[in-house]
Design a protein around this motif. Structure first.
Motif, PDB file in Angstrom:
ATOM      1  N   ALA A 121      -3.400  11.831   3.251  1.00  0.00           N
ATOM      2  CA  ALA A 121      -2.287  12.677   2.791  1.00  0.00           C
ATOM      3  C   ALA A 121      -1.512  13.240   3.974  1.00  0.00           C
ATOM      4  N   ALA A 122      -2.249  13.757   4.983  1.00  0.00           N
ATOM      5  CA  ALA A 122      -1.585  14.343   6.143  1.00  0.00           C
ATOM      6  C   ALA A 122      -0.782  13.288   6.909  1.00  0.00           C
ATOM      7  N   ALA A 123      -1.372  12.084   7.072  1.00  0.00           N
ATOM      8  CA  ALA A 123      -0.710  11.039   7.854  1.00  0.00           C
ATOM      9  C   ALA A 123       0.531  10.509   7.141  1.00  0.00           C
ATOM     10  N   LEU A 124       0.395  10.264   5.829  1.00  0.00           N
ATOM     11  CA  LEU A 124       1.558   9.758   5.091  1.00  0.00           C
ATOM     12  C   LEU A 124       2.705  10.757   5.148  1.00  0.00           C
ATOM     13  N   ALA A 125       2.383  12.050   4.928  1.00  0.00           N
ATOM     14  CA  ALA A 125       3.427  13.070   4.967  1.00  0.00           C
ATOM     15  C   ALA A 125       4.039  13.160   6.360  1.00  0.00           C
ATOM     16  N   ALA A 126       3.189  13.035   7.399  1.00  0.00           N
ATOM     17  CA  ALA A 126       3.690  13.133   8.769  1.00  0.00           C
ATOM     18  C   ALA A 126       4.622  11.971   9.114  1.00  0.00           C
ATOM     19  N   ILE A 127       4.393  10.814   8.490  1.00  0.00           N
ATOM     20  CA  ILE A 127       5.264   9.663   8.752  1.00  0.00           C
ATOM     21  C   ILE A 127       6.533   9.738   7.915  1.00  0.00           C
ATOM     22  N   VAL A 128       6.389  10.208   6.652  1.00  0.00           N
ATOM     23  CA  VAL A 128       7.533  10.238   5.740  1.00  0.00           C
ATOM     24  C   VAL A 128       8.515  11.364   6.073  1.00  0.00           C
ATOM     25  N   ALA A 129       7.984  12.579   6.326  1.00  0.00           N
ATOM     26  CA  ALA A 129       8.845  13.765   6.425  1.00  0.00           C
ATOM     27  C   ALA A 129      10.007  13.616   7.417  1.00  0.00           C
ATOM     28  N   PRO A 130       9.748  13.167   8.655  1.00  0.00           N
ATOM     29  CA  PRO A 130      10.883  13.070   9.581  1.00  0.00           C
ATOM     30  C   PRO A 130      11.960  12.096   9.109  1.00  0.00           C
TER      31      PRO A 130
END
Lengths: 107, 234
Positions: free
Chosen positions: A46-55
């Motif tokens: 969850a943390a990694a996907l969000a970190a890749i998607v958000a920017p």
């Protein structure tokens, strides 16, 4: 860059990819992480996907810009994914919104 | 190869199929980027087979072509791929009874989408054959799809519509994976904190901000899991 150096750099990037990927899968029983760390790792996807998607949704040309066509499309995708199980719908409507705003309205 | 293996492979494939279309635009973009950097078809596909990691390939390409020092190329790739160390550790238990000669290619095939989709079942299903099929089915599909469309991008560079924002399909795919994960409250905290940190830390060199953001998100989720009361998952 000369041919041989090119292939050496490919090999290097390959190692830098497959050592982390294979690490714990290949070592298996001989290496393990403490239970607390394993519990924490449940949150990694969850943390990694969000970190890749958000920017890619909030950042435009290096600056935070919350209201942009990608953000609008992302909100629509989020609502569809929460509401319907159909796997193709988010792609079709999300791209439709993005292209509509970009091409139709000229954002 | 037996029936339980095939049943597992089918289930994994079916779950991964719709998400795997998000690989297509990425693969096309990667293929076009490899060609536009000046690589021949053999060099482009050689790198693609050896590395099999779109983000690392696209990010190190300018350094490689510019003749940057090898340590910088290696370190950049490593920074981009540190998340796989976390993924590998998180999914490793699902391979504890799989023979070594199958674990080595499994490491090579471990990509983000397959990890996100397969990890839960890999850790909970006891049948070794079904479990390995559930990983290998979608992994091989993803690998084949990736190679085909990178080759398409390499050969067709220039003929593609470049102003269609096709790369956004990859973002949509990642969101579609993220949404069901975040229905648990602690997971949602991990996602929100990880995402926000990544945006705030985007200025860090070598894309290190992404790794730091992932670590911060994991810590936030872990703390939230301890502090927040349990709630039944939807």
């Amino acid at each position: 860059m000369d041919g041989i150096w090119l292939w050496i750099s490919f090999a290097l990037v390959s190692m830098a990819t497959h050592l982390p990927r294979g690490s714990f899968i290949v070592l298996g029983q001989r290496a393990s992480l403490p239970p607390a760390v394993q519990g924490a790792l449940r949150y990694a996807p969850a943390a990694a996907l969000a970190a890749i998607v958000a920017p890619s949704v909030f950042v435009v040309d290096g600056a935070v810009q919350p209201f942009n066509p990608k953000f609008a499309a992302a909100v629509v995708v989020l609502m569809i994914a929460l509401r319907w199980k159909n796997p193709w719908l988010p792609f079709i409507i999300g791209m439709g919104v993005l292209l509509g705003l970009r091409k139709g309205l000229g954002f | 190869m037996n029936r339980r293996f095939l049943a597992g492979a089918r289930s994994g494939f079916r779950i991964f199929l719709p998400l795997s279309i998000g690989l297509i635009p990425w693969a096309l973009v990667t293929g076009v980027a490899l060609t536009s950097a000046g690589l021949s078809v053999v060099e482009a596909m050689g790198m693609n087979l050896m590395v099999y990691a779109g983000v690392a390939q696209i990010a190190t390409l300018p350094l490689i072509v510019a003749g940057a020092p090898l340590w910088l190329i290696g370190l950049t790739a490593l920074a981009l791929n540190l998340r796989f160390l976390i993924f590998s550790a998180a999914i490793a238990k699902g391979f504890h009874d799989v023979p070594l000669k199958l674990r080595i290619p499994s490491g090579y095939l471990l990509i983000d989408g397959v990890f996100a989709v397969c990890t839960e079942r890999m850790l909970s299903v006891r049948d070794r054959h079904w479990r390995f099929g559930y990983f290998l089915g979608p992994s091989l599909w993803g690998w084949g799809l990736w190679q085909c469309f990178v080759l398409t991008g390499v050969l067709g560079a220039g003929a593609l519509p470049q102003d269609w924002s096709l790369e956004f399909m990859a973002t949509i795919a990642l969101m579609v994976i993220l949404v069901p994960l975040s229905k648990n409250r602690a997971m949602l905290v991990a996602a929100l904190v990880g995402g926000a940190s990544s945006v705030l830390l985007r200025g860090m060199p070598l894309k290190l901000g992404v790794i730091v953001a992932i670590v911060i998100g994991i810590i936030a989720g872990f703390v939230a899991g301890r502090v927040l009361p349990e709630r039944k998952e939807a």
